[in-house]
Design an enzyme around this catalytic site. Structure first.
Site, PDB file in Angstrom:
ATOM      1  N   GLU A  89       1.063  -0.749  -0.089  1.00  0.00           N
ATOM      2  CA  GLU A  89      -0.183   0.044   0.186  1.00  0.00           C
ATOM      3  C   GLU A  89       0.956   1.191  -0.447  1.00  0.00           C
ATOM      4  OE1 GLU A  89      -2.738   0.451   3.435  1.00  0.00           O
ATOM      5  OE2 GLU A  89      -3.597  -2.008   2.411  1.00  0.00           O
ATOM      6  N   HIS A 116      -7.840   1.969   2.147  1.00  0.00           N
ATOM      7  CA  HIS A 116      -7.291   1.443   2.959  1.00  0.00           C
ATOM      8  C   HIS A 116      -8.457   2.934   3.775  1.00  0.00           C
ATOM      9  CE1 HIS A 116      -4.895  -1.092   6.685  1.00  0.00           C
ATOM     10  NE2 HIS A 116      -6.528  -0.522   6.551  1.00  0.00           N
TER      11      HIS A 116
HETATM   12  P1  NAD Z   1     -11.290  -9.659  15.367  1.00  0.00           P
HETATM   13  O1  NAD Z   1     -10.164 -10.618  16.506  1.00  0.00           O
HETATM   14  O2  NAD Z   1     -12.801  -9.476  16.197  1.00  0.00           O
HETATM   15  O3  NAD Z   1     -11.492 -11.168  14.825  1.00  0.00           O
HETATM   16  C1  NAD Z   1     -11.024 -11.497  13.491  1.00  0.00           C
HETATM   17  C2  NAD Z   1     -11.123 -13.140  13.954  1.00  0.00           C
HETATM   18  O4  NAD Z   1     -10.833 -13.844  12.973  1.00  0.00           O
HETATM   19  C3  NAD Z   1     -11.914 -13.927  15.081  1.00  0.00           C
HETATM   20  O5  NAD Z   1     -12.656 -14.021  15.448  1.00  0.00           O
HETATM   21  C4  NAD Z   1     -10.683 -14.693  14.935  1.00  0.00           C
HETATM   22  O6  NAD Z   1     -11.026 -15.846  15.446  1.00  0.00           O
HETATM   23  C5  NAD Z   1     -10.646 -15.174  12.949  1.00  0.00           C
HETATM   24  N1  NAD Z   1      -9.802 -15.992  12.585  1.00  0.00           N
HETATM   25  C6  NAD Z   1      -8.192 -16.128  12.923  1.00  0.00           C
HETATM   26  N2  NAD Z   1      -7.411 -16.822  12.377  1.00  0.00           N
HETATM   27  C7  NAD Z   1      -8.706 -17.588  10.987  1.00  0.00           C
HETATM   28  C8  NAD Z   1      -9.153 -18.095   9.942  1.00  0.00           C
HETATM   29  N3  NAD Z   1      -7.447 -18.996  10.015  1.00  0.00           N
HETATM   30  N4  NAD Z   1     -10.546 -18.905   9.635  1.00  0.00           N
HETATM   31  C9  NAD Z   1     -11.276 -18.229   9.701  1.00  0.00           C
HETATM   32  N5  NAD Z   1     -11.276 -17.032  11.229  1.00  0.00           N
HETATM   33  C10 NAD Z   1     -10.045 -16.502  11.706  1.00  0.00           C
HETATM   34  O7  NAD Z   1     -10.958  -8.283  14.613  1.00  0.00           O
HETATM   35  P2  NAD Z   1     -11.836  -7.569  13.681  1.00  0.00           P
HETATM   36  O8  NAD Z   1     -11.807  -6.059  14.716  1.00  0.00           O
HETATM   37  O9  NAD Z   1     -13.258  -8.175  13.359  1.00  0.00           O
HETATM   38  O10 NAD Z   1     -10.372  -7.023  12.201  1.00  0.00           O
HETATM   39  C11 NAD Z   1     -10.596  -8.262  11.307  1.00  0.00           C
HETATM   40  C12 NAD Z   1     -10.185  -7.474  10.588  1.00  0.00           C
HETATM   41  O11 NAD Z   1     -10.084  -6.250   9.744  1.00  0.00           O
HETATM   42  C13 NAD Z   1      -8.821  -7.654  11.019  1.00  0.00           C
HETATM   43  O12 NAD Z   1      -7.541  -7.839   9.651  1.00  0.00           O
HETATM   44  C14 NAD Z   1      -8.232  -5.898  11.000  1.00  0.00           C
HETATM   45  O13 NAD Z   1      -7.071  -5.928  10.969  1.00  0.00           O
HETATM   46  C15 NAD Z   1      -9.098  -5.716   9.484  1.00  0.00           C
HETATM   47  N6  NAD Z   1      -9.312  -4.030  10.015  1.00  0.00           N
HETATM   48  C16 NAD Z   1      -9.181  -3.430   8.334  1.00  0.00           C
HETATM   49  C17 NAD Z   1      -9.460  -2.161   9.277  1.00  0.00           C
HETATM   50  C18 NAD Z   1      -9.781  -1.238   7.335  1.00  0.00           C
HETATM   51  O14 NAD Z   1      -9.297  -0.185   7.770  1.00  0.00           O
HETATM   52  N7  NAD Z   1     -10.265  -2.276   6.678  1.00  0.00           N
HETATM   53  C19 NAD Z   1      -9.940  -1.344   9.759  1.00  0.00           C
HETATM   54  C20 NAD Z   1     -10.400  -2.123  11.297  1.00  0.00           C
HETATM   55  C21 NAD Z   1      -9.381  -3.604  10.988  1.00  0.00           C
END
Ligand code: NAD
Length: 532
Positions: A264, A282
């Site tokens: 990015e 993003h």
């Molecule tokens: P979270 O930790 O609450 O949830 C992630 C879930 O993924 C967990 O429940 C975990 O058990 C599950 N998981 C882990 N490995 C896995 C696998 N191999 N298969 C299936 N499930 C699996 O996180 P969140 O706050 O919901 O964030 C989710 C994603 O969004 C993260 O990658 C975070 O970095 C990203 N995010 C992106 C932005 C953006 O600006 N686009 C903003 C916030 C968060």
């Protein structure tokens, strides 16, 4: 007015957060954004806390000059702009705000889902060019379609609720959470294969970890239903971009909406040349509310920490005095690595974690060590959002019971941490100790006694113990230019057969194709690569 604590806000924070800091009479606030390293070095010694977003880089050199510093607050999740090791060494608490982005990111996911279904960006560009060919943009309804949610954490759940409101059938895949309390969300939990085969839209909400890197690859894309659309609002690196490009080109994938990229900004990424791909830079968390919300959270957390009301969302554990921290550090490392090894070797849906401490280690406060085991166990699953403070809550949320016991008696080892993890259909045990009070060693994996160093890249092989296995493994690794740094082996006889567990530290990671070759080597029952 004389204030007890001085806080430097070195990145734009938002009014909500700033006014909370300014209202606290015991705290004086300076807002100085856009400072370079040398300017920061000159002034940091005055401050008890620094609040940053992602622009300020708090390097080791800056932190070392910050003699009064107690807290670094990051408004947001990733703390790669803070030298954690330097902060921890100096007893500085580093905290982040993992919750503030959830609603905004789930709403952005819905925007992308709708934009994909109705070709909004393409149609918009078309009209701006003075065209009006409506038949080019026939879309698809979301109502009655299947949405596959991969990763059912904070954001995945919010997306599911919103998709339900659109009349979608929601399938979710997340092997690491307790599903019992989530059924009321109107979601069907499935295995990954069933989700991929049924979904019209697949949306990703997992963290980027070694296990999820490139999880949407050529093989997975092939399992997906023809005509599927994919949304990635989580992390670049989850999707193999070349494989996605080919799948869209071939018509197997109808389209993709990407908020995040492997690199990015993505520059000249081939995916961006495709009409079927829509992209945002993003923007998941880029709303006024999310920015405000993380600003407010970080301000409250920093005040609470300075006024000793409690520490939330610490990503390190420095609240021990320096001497205790020095003695405990190798044990903390060992505890975290045992947890991580369990998750990486055995994965799955953990139910119970039983930690036993034996011998000399029991003279310490064991609570931080238990936290370190749980943090180690959850980090390969949840990624960077796990910290010492939220690890117990995350474990509870996943239905994992953690218990701790101790014995002052020496057993097989004079002092040890033994961690047994119970899953739905199996139990696994890993025992570790310190050599020379410093070096973490894993001395038992299930029934195998060995002497392994949980550090760097580690290849763990379970094999039938026959002549030639070690040589064969060495040849496969050697011809693929993977250098062996250390090796240890434990053996167990069951009936007429002897089995071995071989743990090999390598200088490089073992690539997937080499792992495949190893697994195809007859005496090998299973092989896994793990990383610390
Ligand atoms: P979270 O930790 O609450 O949830 C992630 C879930 O993924 C967990 O429940 C975990 O058990 C599950 N998981 C882990 N490995 C896995 C696998 N191999 N298969 C299936 N499930 C699996 O996180 P969140 O706050 O919901 O964030 C989710 C994603 O969004 C993260 O990658 C975070 O970095 C990203 N995010 C992106 C932005 C953006 O600006 N686009 C903003 C916030 C968060």
């Amino acid at each position: 007015m004389k204030t007890n604590y001085k806080v430097l806000v070195s990145d734009p924070l938002g009014n909500g957060g700033l006014s909370i800091l300014k209202k606290e009479p015991r705290i004086g606030v300076d807002v100085k954004t856009g400072l370079g390293e040398s300017e920061l070095k000159e002034i940091v010694a005055k401050y008890d806390a620094i609040v940053v977003r992602s622009s300020t880089h708090l390097t080791k050199e800056i932190i070392q000059k910050a003699k009064r510093l107690k807290v670094i607050g990051r408004a947001g999740v990733g703390v790669d702009n803070v030298d954690l090791e330097a902060a921890t060494k100096q007893g500085v608490i580093v905290m982040n705000t993992p919750e503030g982005n959830t609603i905004s990111t789930s709403e952005h996911t819905m925007s992308l889902l709708l934009a994909l279904a109705r070709n909004i960006p393409q149609a918009h560009a078309h009209v701006r060019e003075g065209e009006w060919k409506r038949s080019k943009f026939i879309g698809t309804e979301l109502h009655g379609k299947v949405l596959g949610v991969i990763g059912f954490g904070r954001i995945g759940r919010e997306v599911a609720m919103r998709a339900n409101a659109f009349g979608m059938r929601v399938l979710a895949y997340d092997p690491f959470i307790a599903k019992e309390n989530l059924r009321q969300l109107g979601v069907e939990f499935t295995d990954l294969d069933s989700l991929l085969k049924a979904a019209d839209f697949v949306t990703l909400h997992v963290p980027l970890t070694d296990a999820t890197q490139n999880m949407i690859n050529e093989k997975i894309l092939r399992i997906m239903k023809r005509g599927v659309s994919i949304i990635n609002c989580a992390r670049g690196g989850l999707v193999d971009e070349e494989a996605l490009y080919q799948a869209i080109k071939s018509g197997h994938v109808r389209g993709a909406a990407l908020d995040v990229f492997e690199k990015e900004p993505p520059g000249k990424n081939a995916l961006l040349q495709l009409d079927q791909v829509i992209a945002t830079p993003h923007l998941g968390a880029a709303t006024q509310e999310a920015q405000e919300s993380v600003g407010i959270s970080v301000a409250q957390q920093v005040i609470d920490a300075l006024l000793e009301r409690g520490i939330r969302n610490a990503v390190n554990l420095p609240s021990l005095d320096f001497e205790t921290m020095r003695l405990l550090k190798p044990w903390l490392t060992l505890a975290e690595r045992i947890g991580s090894m369990h998750a990486q070797l055995f994965g799955g849906s953990f139910r119970k974690v039983s930690i036993r401490y034996g011998g000399e280690v029991t003279s310490f406060n064991l609570a931080p060590l238990t936290l370190a085991v749980v943090k180690g166990l959850l980090t390969p699953i949840c990624g960077e959002t796990v910290n010492y403070v939220n690890a117990p809550a995350l474990a509870r949320e996943r239905g994992i019971v953690v218990n701790e016991s101790k014995t002052t008696q020496a057993e097989e080892f004079t002092t040890f941490i033994s961690v047994q993890v119970t899953m739905d259909h199996q139990k696994n045990l890993i025992v570790g100790t310190l050599f020379g009070n410093q070096d973490p060693r894993v001395v038992r994996i299930n029934e195998f006694f060995l002497d392994a160093t949980p550090k760097g890249f580690v290849l763990v092989i379970h094999n039938e113990d026959k002549p030639g296995v070690v040589g064969g493994v060495g040849t496969i690794l050697g011809k693929n230019k993977v250098n062996i740094a250390e090796m240890t082996l434990g053996r167990v006889t069951k009936g007429k057969k002897t089995f071995a567990m071989t743990v090999i530290n390598t200088d490089q990671t073992v690539p997937a194709k080499v792992l495949k070759e190893l697994k195809a080597f007859r005496p090998i029952i299973d092989a896994k690569v793990i990383k610390f």
